[in-house]
Design an enzyme around this catalytic site. Structure first.
Site, PDB file in Angstrom:
ATOM      1  N   GLU A   1       0.818  -1.213   0.000  1.00  0.00           N
ATOM      2  CA  GLU A   1       0.000   0.000   0.000  1.00  0.00           C
ATOM      3  C   GLU A   1       0.850   1.262   0.000  1.00  0.00           C
ATOM      4  OE1 GLU A   1      -3.579   0.699   0.092  1.00  0.00           O
ATOM      5  OE2 GLU A   1      -3.331  -1.219  -0.913  1.00  0.00           O
ATOM      6  N   CYS A   2       2.132   1.142  -0.338  1.00  0.00           N
ATOM      7  CA  CYS A   2       2.993   2.329  -0.335  1.00  0.00           C
ATOM      8  C   CYS A   2       3.498   2.675  -1.731  1.00  0.00           C
ATOM      9  CB  CYS A   2       4.163   2.123   0.625  1.00  0.00           C
ATOM     10  SG  CYS A   2       3.680   2.112   2.365  1.00  0.00           S
ATOM     11  N   ILE A   3       4.433   1.900  -2.253  1.00  0.00           N
ATOM     12  CA  ILE A   3       5.076   2.266  -3.514  1.00  0.00           C
ATOM     13  C   ILE A   3       4.098   2.327  -4.688  1.00  0.00           C
ATOM     14  CG2 ILE A   3       6.938   1.700  -5.121  1.00  0.00           C
ATOM     15  CD1 ILE A   3       8.382   0.353  -2.809  1.00  0.00           C
TER      16      ILE A   3
ATOM     17  N   ASP B   1       1.302   5.626  -3.104  1.00  0.00           N
ATOM     18  CA  ASP B   1       1.649   6.968  -2.645  1.00  0.00           C
ATOM     19  C   ASP B   1       2.064   7.922  -3.760  1.00  0.00           C
ATOM     20  OD1 ASP B   1       1.118   5.766  -0.270  1.00  0.00           O
ATOM     21  OD2 ASP B   1       3.156   5.854   0.523  1.00  0.00           O
TER      22      ASP B   1
END
Length: 446
Positions: free
Chosen positions: A286-288, A291
């Site tokens: 759920e980041c790279i 975001d």
């Protein structure tokens, strides 16, 4: 104090609130409420409980709440022993009203993207609405979810409207973005990972910094919530861009017959100005993958195109299809089509050592394999059941008879303990998307 009315002025009220906050922090009586008990919320709550603060977590998942109550962990970075040891200070509930009386409320909820790749702030808005009735004078609210710049300020305005309290005066708010790497193998965890904190006012920042100083060895105060918000988004955009570059390098190295990992390892010997990133089948979590969309969204609203970030996204997102195209090429070299081929996908979580499937590249690999007509199964000891697009995927054991029935195997996510396993030599074709398997005649790189 106003001598005519005896009413505290905002300045004296702030001084009184600050003294009470500091006193409660020092005496470990500051009550902490955590909204969201996922990969960021539960370790943070545990950290505060270990530091001696009473903590109550709120989550919509009743099963998670029950597990916390039983001292059973559902995360790789939190052990049952740790949860059991904190039982007297850490509790969980599905009822927001039970967070009443909290001196601190920390929001740790997901922020996915919408269909048009804008930030989906529904979880944040719901969390803000759930804590608004709990606010009282002196409450500190901290947003830890990764969000576009401006979200913290908007949340503070939302809280002020709902509660009738003044932001930065009656209640305090700060942004302290999470930095969590599940199952990190390099020794980084909550305590030794620097924590960025930016508040609406200097006092908001001071209180949040003091709070996180209990559980983080290094706290980095910044001037505004927007700085904190954008710093987190930029961190992961940096990784996205560099990963996309390694994918380009990987393609070039395969054409030139040069081992890409050896190239990157050699470059890594430079003691300054270089940070190693390695190629793989894509990016997950759920980041790279998520975001950088927040950064592009903010840039679009400001009228500033971010063409490099857009290109990096496009390059990374087509990588899983490239995995399947490469496998079709390898099987074709043996005179067989991919259609009808039995393919074992090894490792389906988004990273090694976790069971997390969020945005996992393996899911897209499986989709493209099915589109090509392959018969797909998977092996991942941490993922017991797998359903992709409503259709179950057969789980296969890592056994010689099972491997002998496969036409090909694809290493998508490294599975602990398998990299040096000699049974990789059994399938006729093995595609190594990480360039990590021992060289053998049946092993090819992406």
């Amino acid at each position: 104090m106003n001598s005519m009315t005896g009413v505290l002025t905002p300045a004296s009220q702030l001084r009184g609130d600050a003294a009470l906050f500091d006193e409660k922090l020092a005496s470990r009586t500051l009550r902490v409420g955590i909204v969201g008990l996922g990969y960021t919320g539960l370790p943070l709550g545990l950290g505060f409980a270990v530091a001696g603060l009473p903590v109550r977590g709120l989550d919509t998942d009743a099963a998670r709440v029950a597990q916390v109550g039983r001292g059973e962990s559902y995360l790789p970075d939190v052990s049952d022993t740790e949860l059991a040891a904190a039982a007297g200070r850490l509790s969980a509930t599905t009822d927001a009203a039970r967070l009443a009386g909290s001196d601190v409320l920390i929001i740790c909820v997901p922020t996915p993207v919408t269909g048009d790749r804008r930030a989906n702030l529904d979880y944040v808005d719901r969390a803000v609405d759930s804590v608004a009735p709990l606010l009282r004078r002196g409450t500190l609210v901290v947003l830890q979810s990764t969000v576009p710049p401006g979200t913290t300020a908007a949340a503070a305005e939302r809280l002020a409207r709902a509660s009738g309290l003044r932001q930065g005066v009656d209640f305090h708010m700060a942004m302290a973005p999470e930095r969590v790497d599940p199952a990190n193998t390099n020794g980084w965890h909550l305590a030794n990972t620097p924590k960025v904190v930016g508040g609406l006012t200097e006092e908001c920042t001071r209180r949040a910094a003091a709070l996180f100083g209990l559980v983080c060895e290094t706290v980095v105060p910044v001037g505004t919530p927007e700085v904190a918000e954008l710093s987190k988004v930029f961190e992961n955009t940096f990784r996205l861009v560099n990963i996309s570059l390694t994918l380009e390098l990987s393609d070039l190295c395969r054409q030139l017959g040069i081992p890409v990992r050896e190239v990157i390892d050699a470059a890594s010997t430079k003691p300054y100005g270089f940070l190693a990133h390695y190629p793989g089948p894509g990016v997950g979590g759920e980041c790279i993958p998520v975001d950088p969309h927040f950064l592009r969204e903010a840039a679009a609203e400001a009228g500033t195109p971010m063409e490099l970030v857009a290109a990096a996204h496009e390059r990374v997102e087509r990588r899983p299809r490239q995995v399947v195209e490469r496998l079709a090429e390898l099987i074709g070299e043996r005179g067989s089509p991919l259609r009808g081929a039995r393919v074992l996908v090894v490792g389906v979580s988004y990273k090694s050592g976790v069971a997390d499937l969020r945005n996992a590249p393996a899911l897209d690999v499986i989709r493209h394999l099915r589109e090509a007509g392959a018969v797909v199964s998977y092996h991942d000891p941490l993922v017991v059941d797998l359903v992709v697009d409503g259709q179950p995927v057969t789980a296969a054991p890592w056994l010689a008879p099972e491997l002998a029935q496969q036409d090909a195997a694809v290493l998508v996510t490294p599975v602990p303990g398998l990299e040096q396993d000699l049974m990789w030599g059994i399938p006729p074709v093995v595609l190594d998307t990480h360039n990590k398997l021992a060289a053998a005649s049946n092993v090819a790189v992406l």
